[in-house]
Design an enzyme around this catalytic site. Sequence first.
Site, PDB file in Angstrom:
ATOM      1  N   HIS A 174       0.842  -1.202   0.000  1.00 32.42           N
ATOM      2  CA  HIS A 174       0.000   0.000   0.000  1.00 32.42           C
ATOM      3  C   HIS A 174       0.876   1.250   0.000  1.00 32.42           C
ATOM      4  CE1 HIS A 174      -3.902  -2.030   1.556  1.00 32.42           C
ATOM      5  NE2 HIS A 174      -3.870  -1.948   0.250  1.00 32.42           N
TER       6      HIS A 174
ATOM      7  N   ASP B  87       0.605   4.066   1.351  1.00 36.44           N
ATOM      8  CA  ASP B  87       0.899   4.728   2.624  1.00 36.44           C
ATOM      9  C   ASP B  87       1.942   3.952   3.425  1.00 36.44           C
ATOM     10  OD1 ASP B  87      -0.998   2.754   2.967  1.00 36.44           O
ATOM     11  OD2 ASP B  87      -1.777   3.627   4.801  1.00 36.44           O
ATOM     12  N   HIS B  88       2.439   2.873   2.824  1.00 37.17           N
ATOM     13  CA  HIS B  88       3.515   2.139   3.488  1.00 37.17           C
ATOM     14  C   HIS B  88       4.787   2.089   2.644  1.00 37.17           C
ATOM     15  CE1 HIS B  88       1.255   0.467   6.961  1.00 37.17           C
ATOM     16  NE2 HIS B  88       0.251   0.816   6.178  1.00 37.17           N
TER      17      HIS B  88
ATOM     18  N   HIS C 288      -4.173  -9.124   5.577  1.00 37.11           N
ATOM     19  CA  HIS C 288      -4.321  -7.775   5.020  1.00 37.11           C
ATOM     20  C   HIS C 288      -4.368  -7.747   3.501  1.00 37.11           C
ATOM     21  CE1 HIS C 288      -4.530  -3.499   5.259  1.00 37.11           C
ATOM     22  NE2 HIS C 288      -3.443  -3.339   4.533  1.00 37.11           N
TER      23      HIS C 288
ATOM     24  N   ASP D  35       0.262  -3.398   8.550  1.00 33.66           N
ATOM     25  CA  ASP D  35      -1.186  -3.603   8.661  1.00 33.66           C
ATOM     26  C   ASP D  35      -1.433  -5.091   8.674  1.00 33.66           C
ATOM     27  OD1 ASP D  35      -1.294  -0.944   8.547  1.00 33.66           O
ATOM     28  OD2 ASP D  35      -2.251  -0.787   6.579  1.00 33.66           O
TER      29      ASP D  35
ATOM     30  N   GLU E 106      -0.387  -1.589  14.467  1.00 37.59           N
ATOM     31  CA  GLU E 106      -1.321  -0.622  13.887  1.00 37.59           C
ATOM     32  C   GLU E 106      -2.616  -0.658  14.687  1.00 37.59           C
ATOM     33  OE1 GLU E 106      -4.161  -1.088  11.461  1.00 37.59           O
ATOM     34  OE2 GLU E 106      -4.075  -3.224  10.985  1.00 37.59           O
TER      35      GLU E 106
END
Lengths: 1046, 645
Positions: B69, B71-72, B156, B177, B202
């Site tokens: 992802h 955001d990672h 995830h 996550d 998280e």
Amino acid sequence: MNKSPINTNIQSGSGTTTTTTTITTAPTATPKKSTSSLSFSSTSVNNTAQQQQQPIYPPTSNITQFAPFDQYLLALTSQDHRTRVEAILYLQSYHLPLNNQENGFDLVYTVKKQLSSEQDKNIRVQLVGLLKSLALDPFVESTSIIHYLLSTVIKNVHTSKKVICASLIAIRSVVQSKNLKLSLLISSSIQPLLNHPNPLIRKECILIFGHLVKTSEELDEIQMILVNFLRDPDFRVREASLRSLSLLFYRCHNLSINKIYQQATLLLVDSFEQVRLECIKLLWIFSNVFPNHILGTINDRKKSDKIRLVDDVFKKICNAVNDPSVVVRNCACKLLGCIYDVSLHYLIQTLSKEILFDHDNKGRKKFQIGHSRYSNAGKNQKQQQQQVLSPLQQQLQQQQHQQQQQQQYTTIQVPEGDIDFMASTDSSLSLVDAGATGAFIQGLEDEFYEVRSSAIDSMCELSLRNNEFAQKNIDFLVDIFTDEIESVRINSINSLRKIGKTITIKEDQLHIILASLDNSSQAERQAIHRLLTTIHLTNFSCLHATVQALLVNLQKYPRDMYSIFECLYKVATKNQFTEFIAEDLLRIDSKFASVEPNMDDIFYVAIMIVILNSAKNNNTILSLLPPYWVQHHLYFKDKYPAYFQQNIITTDTNNNVNNYSLNSTYEMKLKSQEDLTLFLKNTLSMLYGSNNGNDDSLYSLLKVGKFDQLSILMEEIQRNLLRISNINRILKPTSDFYLMFIKVLKIIIHIKKELFSSSNSQQHIIAEKLIKTSFKMQGLFIGLDNKIQSILYEIRLYGTIVLTISKMLNLNDPSPFASPPYPSNIFTNLQSSINIYKTFFKDNLMTIPEKNQEIMDTIGNYIIEQQQSNINQRPFKMQRTGINTRQLLLDKLIIFLKEYQLPQLMIQNQIKKKVVNTLMPPFEKPIESFDNLPIKLVINANIENISNVEYLYLQVNYLGKSQLYTIGSQYFVPIKPLSYSICLPIYVSLPKSQKQNKEMVQLTVNIIEIVPIDPYSTKILSFEHINEHFKLVNLRGNRISFNIIN
Amino acid sequence: MGIKVVPLGAGQDVGRSCVIVSIGNKNIMFDCGMHMGYHDERRFPDFSFISKTKQFTKTLDCIIITHFHLDHCGALPYFTEMCGYDGPIYMTLPTKAIVPILLEDYRKISVDRKGETNFFTPQMIKDCMKKVIPIALHQTIKVDDELSIKAYYAGHVLGAAMFYAKVGEESVVYTGDYNMTPDRHLGSAWIDQVRPNLLITETTYATTIRDSKRGRERDFLKRVHECVEKGGKVLIPVFALGRVQELCILIDSYWEQMNLNVPIYFSEGLAEKANFYYKLFITWTNQKIKQTFVKRNMFDFKHIKPFDRHLADAPGPMVLFATPGMLHAGASLEVFKKWAPNELNMTIIPGYCVVGTVGNKLLSNAGGPQMVEIDKKTTLEVKCKIHNLSFSAHADAKGIMQLIKMSQPKNVLLVHGEKEKMRYLSDKISKDFGVPCYFPANGVTVNIESSKLIPIDISSKLLKRQILEYSQANSKQFEDQQQQQQTHQQQQKQDNSDENINNLDPDEQPFKKIRSPITQLPIQGILVAKDYQNLKLLDPSEASSELSINNINLNYILNYKIQTNNKSTTTSAMDGLEILQDRITELLPHDQINRINQSQLVIKNQVVIQFDKVQQQFTIRWSNHHEQLFSDIYKLLEKQFGEQL
């Protein structure tokens, strides 16, 4: 005092103890070497040298597999390694159990002697293993062996760990199976080993303790030891202690719960899964032994709390559903189902994620961490209320809403259905130790289908015992219908069926169930069909939906036909709403005249099954039907006797439709089972004569020889039986059997009357027919008693005699005097038939009727005579005498046949007929076969009342040839007891057609059973032998026929 | 030593996950993400915190990316190529395969559509990926001599992993996550009981408890089905990878089951690529898909077709999966603009939306009709139904607790969540598990003291020997006591008096103690400290070789003369040795005692006793290894013959 260093010596090495002599060629090591030398053969100069030094395999050990016992004893003490090992192995596998005491004594002595001198520890382990098997032998005195193991093997300091371990295992297995009075000795000599550094030895000791306990003092002591060893650093020992504790329970010892329980619960959080697994098993035992023991616990608020043991354990096992290990989760899910007497309060908790907790002293406050099922209902109501509000209010609300949003700082929205518990309270509820909360939800959501399946099983089990729980369960079981794994889905369907009687299924749930009928898996659809029969349909729309769904299913998957019919039949007989949907189903409109539907249309059949079967309870339905239904019913009940009532007409309407009744002489109303049984009895009395000496019976006529009157009577009997077969399902096999018997009777009468007046060829055929019928009677029915079977054998004997006579006459005919004696093979059939007949009577301890015995003796004597004369080889003399005796025999046989009285055949018990229902292949177009390639034909059939499926074969007939195909056992899917459904492909390759043009070939497939002619002969089936020793009995299903263009 | 943690992103926030952890002297960067909500420099973590002089390679020992992802992993090329980090980067194989696709997609949107400059180029993404070292599940990689990392399955999305990093005795688990409930295509997260010093987890749904999965699925399908039946269009904004595959499987099989023929579309070519990777990494999926992929690969969808832009205006019902998932740009926003004004239509947002995105705005007032500001210039009247269904594959509160229980950490640190919720959850954690719990804001350092344990390696030889000796001693002691007890009991029987009951109890106490397992063990050995290695506890013989010191062997000889004064007690001279042998056998019943000849005795092959019968003198030879044995023998000698002295 005199101690003074005289000599200082500096050594460089460590200089520790010398090791024992190592053995150069261990048998296990040698094969490795051989492989390595083989694989690197290119650089094998050194290797080959090595090989010469150390032979890889000893050329042959001088011991063979079936050597005498003594030789093994010798071999045990042999110098050669391999020989010793082999001797042990052979002894263990071929000479145990022993056959006399002396051998046992010798063997034990030899083994002990060898053990004391044996150097190789692997062989020592083997020897101990042999001792173990010996100790279990009835001829060997095991006490001395245990003494020996305890005193010499275990006590010896130099015994290796492996050998000690093996001895402990040996002792355990002996203690386990023989009742010895050595427990004190064993326990005292084993206890020092409890501190042995090797965990395996500790484990074995602990396991022995579990088997050892006899008295209560011992119990106390050993219980303490076991509890102490729950803290052992090695997990195997901990596991063993738990297992021993469980074992003590299984052996009916009463353990102290106070001492063990707390200790055991600590192991619930052990790092090893095996320990946790054993731990929950032990706790489960506790819960079932002491369910009502009250435990004092301390809750979060430091208040003492009391809880029943069973509830506490239930909570703990529920927690184990969250375990990281699959094995533990699976076991936990399984155990949840077999904890009895759990408080309902906890049971219900497993189905919702709501949490109950003690808020204050006033009482319980329910705090819901929701499951949408319960919270959704409330929400919907709220929404509805909102809709009622006036626009103005709505605007107001919106404004409020927006204000709230501005105030709201949170950025992560809580998705619908979920619950944010932060806003609810600042309570002290624990999320980790949530106890029973949501355990089943968790189990059903598990990643592994084994766990899900176990959870379903447990839910089903609990539901059977608790109605309220069952009712809440439905939603979850229905949810599982969409699981990814088929077996899980089927499991949930079946579970729902099992609890189906106790619950009511709501309409929306029913719709989900019906939706699964679209599923592509046949097994699953059939499971749903069965489920539907148990569901109570609450209103007519449910019924309508069900019937429609089944019809759609039928359309999509025509091969479900029988399953669907069965389902519809049961659904229809159970419910009362059919009258509301009948018109809709038949598409009758009162304004228009309806078109008469096609009777072969399976959808129409399905609908009629529903309607006519519900008419049994509700006569008004019939009045709704168009007039042609009566004719249709007549047709259906013949074609599908299983799904249609024979007489749905009630007494009032009986007269109107009575014109189809065949028999007017009997005015009996054949409705109830009793009536029918009486009817059958009366019919039989026509056959055999009643007890009060009625002379009109068929048998008495037969005795007198009034053949002319027979035929009328026989016709009537036949008619009656046929009627019974048609009307009643239960009596059908019986009357069918009688019908066949009548057929036999007819043949016999025919033989008596007309034999030897007509041409010979016919005799032959008639005899064959008689034999065949008797085989059929034996093969097609199950549950025939000995008396009946003996009669069948007798009939067969009779038939064989006729057959033999016809052969004799055939030979006789051309020139009675010049002919050579009968070839001996004429009598082989007869002889074997007589033998079978005799053995049957002997085995069943029955006496052979006098006349039969007589004729058999005559035949026997004749055959012996002939054999002797053959040996004597005096052709001329023999010929003359031969003819005489032969004529004599022939006369005797014919007289026997003529005077023969068939015994009365009475069926006392209920017999069952083997039934095959086949489904026609769906395609109408002929299949084309190309270039000799095999064609795939799919056979669908249901078979009933077959006890042994391994004798079933498929017989494929084409172009006058027939071929047998085996049916693999995996294709038999059991439906009911003794009933299976088959769905298998067969590959038939047709011979290449001679002609250029393609031609149509009719190919039929039968399901046949192979019945042994002689039940006492060996039952090895091979196709060459089928004709000799077995008879093929066609299980009279519909033939499946295929049209193939070849 | 202790552990220091600084979240550069995702501290009390969701987005641009980036956590710097210092264990011992090692610095690890977990994740390197970007923020969806910002379009300025705030979207990337503030890397200047690590090193003011941009000496990143020197400061950081490695970067670990948990999953693909953005955001990672969104800031990764920026950090490696534009900021100049050149050290190792670790991620799992599926992540490595998928990350470049997403980065490229992101780059396209930012540069090509929005016309940003100073952004990384496709070449930079390629260069960056070259530095990546793949790690397999449960594989332990030694980054250097001290630092080792290990990957665990996290659920995830495809290839998501949790990482366990260990330096010396201190260890950290970073979850990334994760999801504790399995779904249609992935399994649930799992970790060993690793007992790390710190667990960084998280907390997206820190205070939420999930509804049952099946209920959720059915709700979703029912909504879609109803809407489609009425002729509405359903828009499902998704990210090209991850949740959408689950939804596709769900909808595809539902369509199959219900025999529906309403078209389902999937926007962008990304879908095929994504499905390709899902097919490729089938081992990362769940049990069902693994088992059945031979028959039919679940990712070969029957009903789902690629989307074409003009289809958005086509009449009739349809279902559309469109990227990106937060409705902030791209196809999903475009289509949303077209469909939103119609109240027949529906938008289902299956996951979580970051603040500032359109999705977030929609969800924050999902009640009814609303005006939504798309960008600064346009506002849109939204009439269609908006639903948020929790298909987001994050652990809920219960799942987080479960993971803590599973791994048993000594400290917990919360990231990737909201402050208020974190606070609430941290209360719970410290209460339930009794461990300290932190939730620092971005840029705030947390120091975690670790217990100052000094590890000592013990040689297995020494350990085995000591255990053996100890256990033998124990069992011997036990046997003795057993005998004592038996005699005691016999006495009792003779006495048969009541007061013995009191005597019995103290006797039984040690008796019971002995039958419990050995859990502690005194060990005697030589402690060796050498170079910078761990301390070692060694057997004396090993110690000498370890330190390459020669082993000195001292041999002793003792002459012991028997006084012949008292001939009445010792009958003959020959008996002297015999008596001694008897005594020694009594003392050491299990040991080897060999009589070599008439005048010589060897004990355990080590102590040699000679007897000169003329001189009435014992000559005993032993070495310094057998001091103890000798002293025992000497005591015997004294006892037997010494009184004549």
